[in-house]
Scaffold this motif. Sequence first.
Motif, short mmCIF file in Angstrom:
data_model
loop_
_atom_site.label_atom_id
_atom_site.label_comp_id
_atom_site.label_asym_id
_atom_site.label_seq_id
_atom_site.Cartn_x
_atom_site.Cartn_y
_atom_site.Cartn_z
N PRO A 52 0.46 -0.98 0.17
CA PRO A 52 0.30 -0.56 0.23
C PRO A 52 0.96 1.09 0.15
O PRO A 52 0.68 2.09 -0.47
N HIS A 53 1.63 1.52 1.27
CA HIS A 53 2.86 2.34 0.83
C HIS A 53 3.74 2.98 -1.00
O HIS A 53 3.72 4.33 -0.93
N ARG A 65 1.30 1.81 -3.99
CA ARG A 65 0.25 2.41 -4.02
C ARG A 65 0.49 4.19 -4.06
O ARG A 65 -0.08 4.27 -5.09
N ARG A 66 1.04 4.00 -2.70
CA ARG A 66 0.03 5.85 -2.18
C ARG A 66 1.76 6.94 -3.33
O ARG A 66 1.00 7.72 -3.36
N MET A 85 -2.34 5.56 -10.65
CA MET A 85 -2.73 4.80 -11.59
C MET A 85 -4.14 4.89 -12.87
O MET A 85 -5.11 6.05 -11.71
N ARG A 98 -20.35 7.34 -5.57
CA ARG A 98 -19.97 8.45 -4.78
C ARG A 98 -19.89 9.69 -6.03
O ARG A 98 -19.38 9.10 -6.96
N GLU A 132 -15.51 12.45 -3.96
CA GLU A 132 -15.38 11.45 -3.34
C GLU A 132 -14.31 10.60 -3.11
O GLU A 132 -13.30 9.97 -3.56
N LEU A 160 -10.76 9.57 -1.79
CA LEU A 160 -10.21 8.59 -1.72
C LEU A 160 -9.40 8.15 -1.50
O LEU A 160 -8.88 7.39 -0.48
N ALA A 161 -8.49 8.37 -2.56
CA ALA A 161 -6.24 8.04 -2.76
C ALA A 161 -5.87 8.65 -1.08
O ALA A 161 -4.85 8.63 -0.94
N GLU A 181 -7.69 9.68 1.33
CA GLU A 181 -8.65 9.49 3.18
C GLU A 181 -7.33 8.17 3.51
O GLU A 181 -7.27 7.77 5.14
N VAL A 182 -6.76 7.12 2.66
CA VAL A 182 -6.71 5.75 2.24
C VAL A 182 -5.21 5.98 2.95
O VAL A 182 -4.16 5.49 4.18
N HIS A 221 -5.16 8.30 4.81
CA HIS A 221 -4.97 9.64 6.74
C HIS A 221 -5.01 11.03 6.62
O HIS A 221 -4.62 11.43 7.55
N ARG A 277 -9.11 16.21 6.46
CA ARG A 277 -10.36 16.82 6.05
C ARG A 277 -10.09 18.34 5.07
O ARG A 277 -10.05 18.71 3.91
N ARG A 285 -7.63 11.43 -9.64
CA ARG A 285 -7.78 10.70 -8.54
C ARG A 285 -6.26 10.59 -8.55
O ARG A 285 -5.35 9.79 -7.70
N LYS A 325 -2.30 12.29 -5.38
CA LYS A 325 -1.19 12.41 -4.15
C LYS A 325 0.06 12.33 -4.49
O LYS A 325 0.88 12.49 -3.69
#
Lengths: 290, 217
Positions: free
Chosen positions: B74-75, B77-78, B82, B93, B97, B101-102, B104-105, B107, B110, B149, B153
Amino acid sequence: MSAGFLIKEGFSGLTRAKTPSFVAIATIAISLTLLGGAYEIGSEVYDIFVRMQSRFEMEVFLLPSVTEHDKSEVEQRLENHPQVTSIHYVSKEEAARRFSKEFGEDLSEVLDYNPLPSSYRIRLDTRSISFSQITSLAESLEKQGGVDEVKYRRQLLGTLQQYYTIFLAVGGIILLVVLGAAVFLISNTIKLSIFAKREVIEIMRLVGATDRFVKTPFVIEGVVHGAIGALIASVLLLVIIRGTNFLLTGIVNTGIDMEIWLVPAFLGVGMMFGFIGSMRSVRLFLDRTR
Amino acid sequence: MIDFYNVTKNYGNGIGVRNLNFNIRKGEFVCVVGASGAGKSTILKLIYMDEFPTTGKVVVNDYDSSMIEPESIPHLRRKVGMVFQDFRLLSDRNVFENVGLALEVMHVNRREIKKRVLRALNSVGIGHRAQYYPRELSGGEQQRVSIARAIVKDPFVLLADEPTGNLDPDIARDLLALMQRIHERGTAVIMATHNYNLIKNRPFRRIRIEQGEMVDS
């Protein structure tokens, strides 16, 4: 931290995936209602058995020649017996009074003497005593000085104890089967609802969500499903019990009412089902699709 | 930045890719070209570690396919954006949203999410559609959301698997121009495509794949 997001996700699953949510809640509600119903019926039947067994009566008839010494020996014997819950001495006079009360005939008018023997009426708690132990108690009392005979409903006692054993075995099996079916149903429903959301899981993983992040909303959703299902089951069971009582009014008094502690018990079991079911299913799904 | 060392990937039903050796440097724009089924998607999957080499290894920054722990994926992929031919947007959504999501995962808080999502949406020219749902958008717009999306990040590389495959030629050209702008801001881009005409006059490095083997780079 995204705790707010995860909790919101968990709750929003209820509205986003309406059909799987509805099916999961309905399954939990029906399973708990069945479990609760089986428990209520079982516990009522159990109570009947207990009532009958704990108030089993035995009569020890005394010989006309019985002495005070004999009586005190019999009394002592009975008092020392752990399963004897009450002892009542019925004198010849009381026996005559009872006879005339029960049959409407005054014995002194028919006969010029009182033929009824004095006796001890005792109550036995037969739950923790076997049929053969009761038989041997009766036999040993009969050998006691001053005792004519001991009467009790031998056949009823045998049948009662036999049915009680069958009831415990069958009831246990039924409860286990219903519980097993509930676990199977709930776990499969949750599996299906997670499968319906495989797209969300896949996308979350693609954008870098950890397994814990993916799991948490599903687990929250599972627990919420469990809680809602439990509340519905509580209402459903109450309606079924009260409805049955209402329909049977005047025919038979079942005496059954829903026990209030079943509501928190349902909540606990429902939420536990939801938690374990969703945790297990989502982990299996994640492992399989890794 | 991305290195393939003698990479072979076998699938049960046939070969995926065979003996690949190449390197992609920071900030490059690379097109992986080849017919359908040639192994282009496999190369991208090997980069974001959805697949692992049968032999050889892939190294993406500090992540080595031969040693990586599942918890580290996961780290990786952040840091990798893609984009797919079928957009892979969540239909329940809205645009905001989906892009959020990208983050939110990861952390992200807001307020920061709001700022970065709106910036990403505006940079792909779709800021005015933030409250729309994917079904209310055209194919080109949905792909822009998917690109937003991917870049929200700030990835070091954008992987695009046939991003124009479902789109009209004009829209495809617009999207390619958009990816070029992203590239000019410093993000490496690796785009898999079977549409050679789309890229033939562009100054991109090409990796040509045929039946799982690299024939030209």
